[in-house]
Design a protein around this motif. Structure first.
Motif, PDB file in Angstrom:
ATOM      1  N   ARG A  39      51.199 -32.606-105.634  1.00  0.00           N
ATOM      2  CA  ARG A  39      50.716 -33.550-104.650  1.00  0.00           C
ATOM      3  C   ARG A  39      51.111 -33.355-103.160  1.00  0.00           C
ATOM      4  NH1 ARG A  39      48.603 -38.440-106.604  1.00  0.00           N
ATOM      5  NH2 ARG A  39      49.751 -39.556-104.836  1.00  0.00           N
ATOM      6  N   ILE A  40      52.412 -32.617-103.109  1.00  0.00           N
ATOM      7  CA  ILE A  40      52.851 -32.288-101.836  1.00  0.00           C
ATOM      8  C   ILE A  40      52.802 -30.696-101.764  1.00  0.00           C
ATOM      9  CG2 ILE A  40      54.723 -32.565-100.333  1.00  0.00           C
ATOM     10  CD1 ILE A  40      55.774 -34.987-101.848  1.00  0.00           C
ATOM     11  N   ILE A  41      52.255 -30.392-100.629  1.00  0.00           N
ATOM     12  CA  ILE A  41      51.961 -28.824-100.231  1.00  0.00           C
ATOM     13  C   ILE A  41      52.846 -28.594 -98.867  1.00  0.00           C
ATOM     14  CG2 ILE A  41      50.630 -27.012 -99.569  1.00  0.00           C
ATOM     15  CD1 ILE A  41      48.298 -28.558-100.828  1.00  0.00           C
ATOM     16  N   ILE A  42      53.779 -27.585 -99.183  1.00  0.00           N
ATOM     17  CA  ILE A  42      54.558 -26.890 -97.891  1.00  0.00           C
ATOM     18  C   ILE A  42      53.745 -25.737 -97.700  1.00  0.00           C
ATOM     19  CG2 ILE A  42      56.627 -26.369 -97.000  1.00  0.00           C
ATOM     20  CD1 ILE A  42      58.063 -28.040 -99.268  1.00  0.00           C
ATOM     21  N   HIS A 158      56.851 -23.258 -90.128  1.00  0.00           N
ATOM     22  CA  HIS A 158      57.366 -22.014 -90.069  1.00  0.00           C
ATOM     23  C   HIS A 158      58.667 -21.923 -90.781  1.00  0.00           C
ATOM     24  CE1 HIS A 158      54.487 -20.155 -87.269  1.00  0.00           C
ATOM     25  NE2 HIS A 158      54.465 -21.271 -86.691  1.00  0.00           N
ATOM     26  N   LEU A 159      58.989 -22.884 -91.556  1.00  0.00           N
ATOM     27  CA  LEU A 159      60.451 -23.031 -92.126  1.00  0.00           C
ATOM     28  C   LEU A 159      60.143 -22.591 -93.525  1.00  0.00           C
ATOM     29  CD1 LEU A 159      61.648 -26.259 -90.933  1.00  0.00           C
ATOM     30  CD2 LEU A 159      62.587 -24.128 -90.130  1.00  0.00           C
ATOM     31  N   HIS A 160      60.361 -21.211 -93.847  1.00  0.00           N
ATOM     32  CA  HIS A 160      60.226 -20.436 -95.062  1.00  0.00           C
ATOM     33  C   HIS A 160      61.112 -21.021 -96.036  1.00  0.00           C
ATOM     34  CE1 HIS A 160      56.797 -17.972 -93.788  1.00  0.00           C
ATOM     35  NE2 HIS A 160      57.416 -17.770 -92.769  1.00  0.00           N
ATOM     36  N   ASP A 161      62.395 -21.275 -95.748  1.00  0.00           N
ATOM     37  CA  ASP A 161      63.519 -21.969 -96.267  1.00  0.00           C
ATOM     38  C   ASP A 161      62.890 -23.429 -97.011  1.00  0.00           C
ATOM     39  OD1 ASP A 161      65.079 -19.809 -96.015  1.00  0.00           O
ATOM     40  OD2 ASP A 161      66.217 -20.689 -94.494  1.00  0.00           O
ATOM     41  N   LEU A 162      62.326 -23.920 -96.104  1.00  0.00           N
ATOM     42  CA  LEU A 162      61.686 -25.310 -96.651  1.00  0.00           C
ATOM     43  C   LEU A 162      60.713 -24.705 -97.833  1.00  0.00           C
ATOM     44  CD1 LEU A 162      61.407 -28.381 -96.595  1.00  0.00           C
ATOM     45  CD2 LEU A 162      59.588 -28.105 -94.900  1.00  0.00           C
ATOM     46  N   ALA A 163      59.849 -24.183 -97.729  1.00  0.00           N
ATOM     47  CA  ALA A 163      59.076 -23.929 -98.845  1.00  0.00           C
ATOM     48  C   ALA A 163      59.714 -23.186-100.035  1.00  0.00           C
ATOM     49  CB  ALA A 163      57.919 -22.719 -98.177  1.00  0.00           C
ATOM     50  N   ALA A 164      61.036 -22.506 -99.732  1.00  0.00           N
ATOM     51  CA  ALA A 164      61.610 -21.891-100.992  1.00  0.00           C
ATOM     52  C   ALA A 164      62.432 -22.821-101.505  1.00  0.00           C
ATOM     53  CB  ALA A 164      62.539 -20.757-100.427  1.00  0.00           C
ATOM     54  N   SER A 165      62.672 -24.100-100.913  1.00  0.00           N
ATOM     55  CA  SER A 165      63.495 -25.154-101.659  1.00  0.00           C
ATOM     56  C   SER A 165      62.572 -26.309-102.299  1.00  0.00           C
ATOM     57  CB  SER A 165      64.099 -26.138-100.344  1.00  0.00           C
ATOM     58  OG  SER A 165      63.299 -26.725 -99.826  1.00  0.00           O
ATOM     59  N   ALA A 166      61.548 -25.937-102.540  1.00  0.00           N
ATOM     60  CA  ALA A 166      60.715 -26.638-103.504  1.00  0.00           C
ATOM     61  C   ALA A 166      61.112 -26.914-104.903  1.00  0.00           C
ATOM     62  CB  ALA A 166      58.995 -26.227-103.519  1.00  0.00           C
ATOM     63  N   PRO A 167      61.500 -26.173-105.654  1.00  0.00           N
ATOM     64  CA  PRO A 167      61.955 -26.381-106.920  1.00  0.00           C
ATOM     65  C   PRO A 167      63.407 -27.254-106.579  1.00  0.00           C
ATOM     66  CG  PRO A 167      61.871 -24.208-106.728  1.00  0.00           C
ATOM     67  CD  PRO A 167      61.567 -24.731-105.301  1.00  0.00           C
TER      68      PRO A 167
END
Length: 182
Positions: A39-42, A158-167
């Motif tokens: 329901r939330i997309i980064i 542009h924060l790829h670390d934010l996307a990587a923190s999804a789990p």
């Protein structure tokens, strides 16, 4: 919200007015899926890669669907939202005396004081005006709060670390699953 081959209507109209030929080869269609699997997309990607265009398409599609109009896409299944909140970069307003970061923080606070589980939140490069480590910290907290409330949201960054923190964020309380999309 499930849309097959959705696209940004404003972009398609602009291209249709400024050039000739088949738009199918110039307008990139993308699926929009905000449901049980996320329901939330980064949303991450390069500059000029279409992040903002995609974000706008999500908002346009929701507004058109709730107005009872055709939506830009091949097929769609969309449930209504109670409100749509957006946060896009704006020019610094010197008269506020808060600076760009303070203005962003104030606008994000205003969203969080009003949103409900039935809201749609569209965030474009939120807090990108501050340094990357502070921006990442704030963005992670925003996504965690969105998850806790249970909203549908798209956060371009542009924060790829934010996307990587999804789990990690999905391990926190809440029932809006966070997914990364490039």
């Amino acid at each position: 919200c499930e849309v097959a081959d959705g696209f940004n209507l404003q972009l398609a109209l602009h291209l249709g007015q400024t050039s000739s030929g088949d738009l199918n080869n110039r307008v990139v269609a993308n699926d929009i899926i905000l449901g049980e699997n996320g329901r939330i997309i980064i949303l991450t990607g390069p500059n000029r890669g279409g992040k903002t265009t995609y974000l706008q398409a999500v908002g346009q599609t929701q507004v058109l669907a709730q107005s009872g109009l055709w939506v830009p896409g091949r097929k769609a299944r969309i449930s209504p939202v109670s409100e749509i909140f957006t946060h896009f970069p704006v020019e610094e307003r010197l008269e506020l005396g808060t600076g760009r970061f303070g203005d962003e923080a104030s606008r994000v606070r205003a969203i969080f004081t009003q949103l409900t589980r039935h809201s749609l939140v569209l965030l474009n490069e939120t807090f990108s005006t501050t340094n990357a480590s502070e921006s990442l910290y704030l963005a992670r907290d925003i996504v965690a709060l969105l998850r806790q409330v249970g909203v549908r949201a798209v956060f371009t960054t542009h924060l790829h670390d934010l996307a990587a923190s999804a789990p990690e964020v999905n391990a926190l309380p809440g029932d809006s699953k966070v997914v990364s999309m490039v």
